[in-house]
Design a protein around this motif. Structure first.
Motif, mmCIF file in Angstrom:
data_model
loop_
_atom_site.group_PDB
_atom_site.id
_atom_site.type_symbol
_atom_site.label_atom_id
_atom_site.label_comp_id
_atom_site.label_asym_id
_atom_site.label_seq_id
_atom_site.Cartn_x
_atom_site.Cartn_y
_atom_site.Cartn_z
ATOM 1 N N ARG A 1 1.153 -0.959 -0.334
ATOM 2 C CA ARG A 1 0.350 -0.412 0.293
ATOM 3 C C ARG A 1 0.780 1.068 -0.056
ATOM 4 N N GLN A 2 1.681 1.138 1.163
ATOM 5 C CA GLN A 2 3.035 2.314 0.740
ATOM 6 C C GLN A 2 3.262 2.563 -0.919
ATOM 7 N N ARG B 1 3.697 -1.995 15.518
ATOM 8 C CA ARG B 1 4.872 -1.473 15.382
ATOM 9 C C ARG B 1 6.265 -2.347 16.386
ATOM 10 N N LEU B 2 5.132 -3.332 17.076
ATOM 11 C CA LEU B 2 5.787 -4.541 17.956
ATOM 12 C C LEU B 2 7.513 -4.803 17.177
ATOM 13 N N GLY B 3 7.866 -4.008 17.883
ATOM 14 C CA GLY B 3 9.267 -4.727 17.340
ATOM 15 C C GLY B 3 10.695 -3.747 16.683
ATOM 16 N N SER B 4 9.404 -2.552 16.731
ATOM 17 C CA SER B 4 10.420 -1.455 15.717
ATOM 18 C C SER B 4 10.569 -0.139 16.739
ATOM 19 N N GLU C 1 1.286 3.131 19.128
ATOM 20 C CA GLU C 1 0.766 4.350 18.783
ATOM 21 C C GLU C 1 -0.692 3.816 18.278
ATOM 22 N N LEU C 2 -1.679 3.724 19.532
ATOM 23 C CA LEU C 2 -2.698 3.750 18.534
ATOM 24 C C LEU C 2 -3.709 5.321 17.313
ATOM 25 N N SER D 1 -3.268 5.875 8.164
ATOM 26 C CA SER D 1 -2.022 6.346 8.964
ATOM 27 C C SER D 1 -0.857 5.024 9.444
ATOM 28 N N LEU D 2 -1.362 4.016 9.146
ATOM 29 C CA LEU D 2 0.276 2.765 9.339
ATOM 30 C C LEU D 2 0.778 2.722 8.223
ATOM 31 N N VAL D 3 -0.011 2.861 7.578
ATOM 32 C CA VAL D 3 0.688 2.789 5.880
ATOM 33 C C VAL D 3 1.540 3.914 6.131
ATOM 34 N N ASP D 4 1.210 4.585 6.229
ATOM 35 C CA ASP D 4 1.884 5.924 6.161
ATOM 36 C C ASP D 4 2.886 6.041 6.879
#
Ligand code: GLU
Length: 441
Positions: A30-31, A268-271, A276-277, A283-286
């Motif tokens: 998607r990105q 985000r886990l492990g990054s 963050e919600l 927003s996740l893609v961005d």
């Protein structure tokens, strides 16, 4: 064009570990404005079921992870057979007849001698006559791909530069004795045919990647960019593999976990980014970046999903949960008020039911012995319903004037008498929702 795929085997329900893989591949596609393929890896006909394949789709749909193309390996068996023929013609494919017990024995011997347990290629030395004899005796053999004994190198999207000595890896079996094509070759053929440019998968696939790179090259394909994410562990670092069955996506859905809470957490886990919600997938893609992920095992705690779900729900207007609210039987004229007051006091939508039951039927009062007289007196001052936003203020002011109590000593016994709990919504706003007050009777 960037093309990624998520390739689950339909041999069970998707769990959080699978989702991590799916999400990373989805976000990359998607990105880049590319394409995301859902590929059902169902070459193992005995373990794959239609029910699991349907469940995979349903789980992804629940999460909003849409795919642009769907493929199924069982539709493509002729392509794998053609690839196998090509490898055979090239002399990179050989039949081997060892039984599992014989292989095990060989491995044990090698280990005893301090050697890596790599298949010794004994079958390469068999003459055609010897093979025919074996076939007559034992049935068909398995087909192994003959690796080139050189170093296999790639720059991994997460692990960085990886270099594996092909001599330390057994020649992979690509076709079983019963003719079943194995994932290792099927995946390579698919990735090549479907133009897959990026493959993200768990670090348990690193050795597969090494062998697959050689197979792709042998078949004349283009090697995609590989990335291997670390495996999830439990909160104490314990292996999660045995517990993954209890972390099925459908169970989390049933427990009330919201898709965006789950996706935000896993993206985000492990990054290096803080958890963050995010309120929507875009927003996740961005904000997604594969290079932000580390290669150490990643701790996953299912409990982390609930506060995130609560925070997600708190941000929703009634319109987004209207069906759930009216499904509980909350009358339309109370729905806005009910949601506005209760959303701050829930972790999941499943918690709403208890609040509505309390409003509709009244709570069993909790009255400490020391407060019994005080509560009884206060109740005589409580006006008849229905209540409004001013009732609590007017009432507690009257009770204060009458009894001289103030602060927590005034409010807490009344909250417990009306709701049966010491925590909960702001009482001023909650009063208008109370249809029945049992302490009053
Ligand atoms: N079906 C394979 C698995 O679930 C796919 C692995 C891959 O991404 O290539 O492990």
């Amino acid at each position: 064009m960037t093309t990624t795929r998520f390739a689950p085997s339909p041999t069970g329900y998707l769990h959080v570990g699978n989702l991590r893989t799916a999400l990373m591949n989805y976000l990359i596609a998607r990105q880049a404005g590319g394409s995301f393929i859902l590929r059902i890896d169902d070459t193992d006909a005995t373990r794959s079921t239609q029910e699991y394949a349907d469940a995979i789709r349903e789980d992804l749909e629940w999460l909003g992870l849409t795919w642009d193309q769907e493929e199924k390996q069982s539709d493509r068996l002729d392509r794998y057979a053609a690839a196998a023929d090509k490898l055979r013609d090239m002399g990179r494919f050989y039949e081997a007849f060892e039984t599992p017990t014989e292989l095990d024995l060989k491995r044990k011997k090698q280990l005893n001698m301090g050697k890596p347990p790599v298949y010794d290629r004994a079958a390469l030395a068999l003459s055609e006559d010897a093979k025919a004899e074996m076939r007559a005796e034992r049935g068909n053999g398995v087909w192994r791909f003959q690796l080139d004994h050189e170093r296999i190198n790639w720059t991994d999207g997460i692990l960085g530069d990886v270099s594996i000595d092909a001599a330390s890896v057994s020649d992979p079996v690509l076709i079983r004795a019963d003719g079943q094509v194995l994932y290792t070759i099927a995946s390579v053929v698919d990735d090549t045919d479907m133009g897959v440019t990026h493959v993200v998968r768990g670090s348990d696939h690193v050795t597969n990647t090494a062998t697959q790179i050689q197979i792709i090259k042998a078949l004349g394909g283009t090697v995609p960019t590989f990335a291997h994410h670390s495996l999830l562990t439990g909160p104490q670092g314990e292996a999660l593999s045995k517990r993954l069955g209890t972390l099925a996506l459908r169970d989390l859905r049933e427990a009330g976990v919201q898709p965006m809470a789950l996706l935000s957490h896993l993206a985000r886990l492990g990054s290096s980014d803080p958890a963050e919600l995010q309120m929507d997938l875009q927003s996740l893609v961005d904000s997604f970046g594969l290079s932000k992920f580390g290669n150490t095992p990643t701790k996953f705690n299912v409990d982390d999903l609930y506060p995130l779900t609560g925070r997600y729900l708190q941000a929703l207007p009634l319109a987004d949960v209207a069906d759930t609210v009216s499904g509980l039987g909350v009358p339309d004229d109370l729905a806005e008020k009910f949601w506005g007051v209760c959303r701050d006091n829930i972790e999941t939508l499943n918690d709403l039911e208890a609040w509505w039951t309390l409003c509709r039927d009244g709570a069993e009062p909790v009255i400490d012995a020391d407060d019994a007289d005080f509560v009884a007196e206060a109740m005589t001052l409580l006006p008849e319903g229905p209540y409004d936003d001013t009732t609590w203020g007017t009432w507690t002011a009257a009770v204060k004037a009458e009894t001289g109590r103030k602060g927590r000593g005034l409010f807490m016994p009344l909250r417990k008498a009306l709701t049966g709990q010491s925590h909960g919504p702001d009482m001023g706003s909650f009063m208008p929702l109370l249809q029945v007050i049992k302490a009053k009777a």
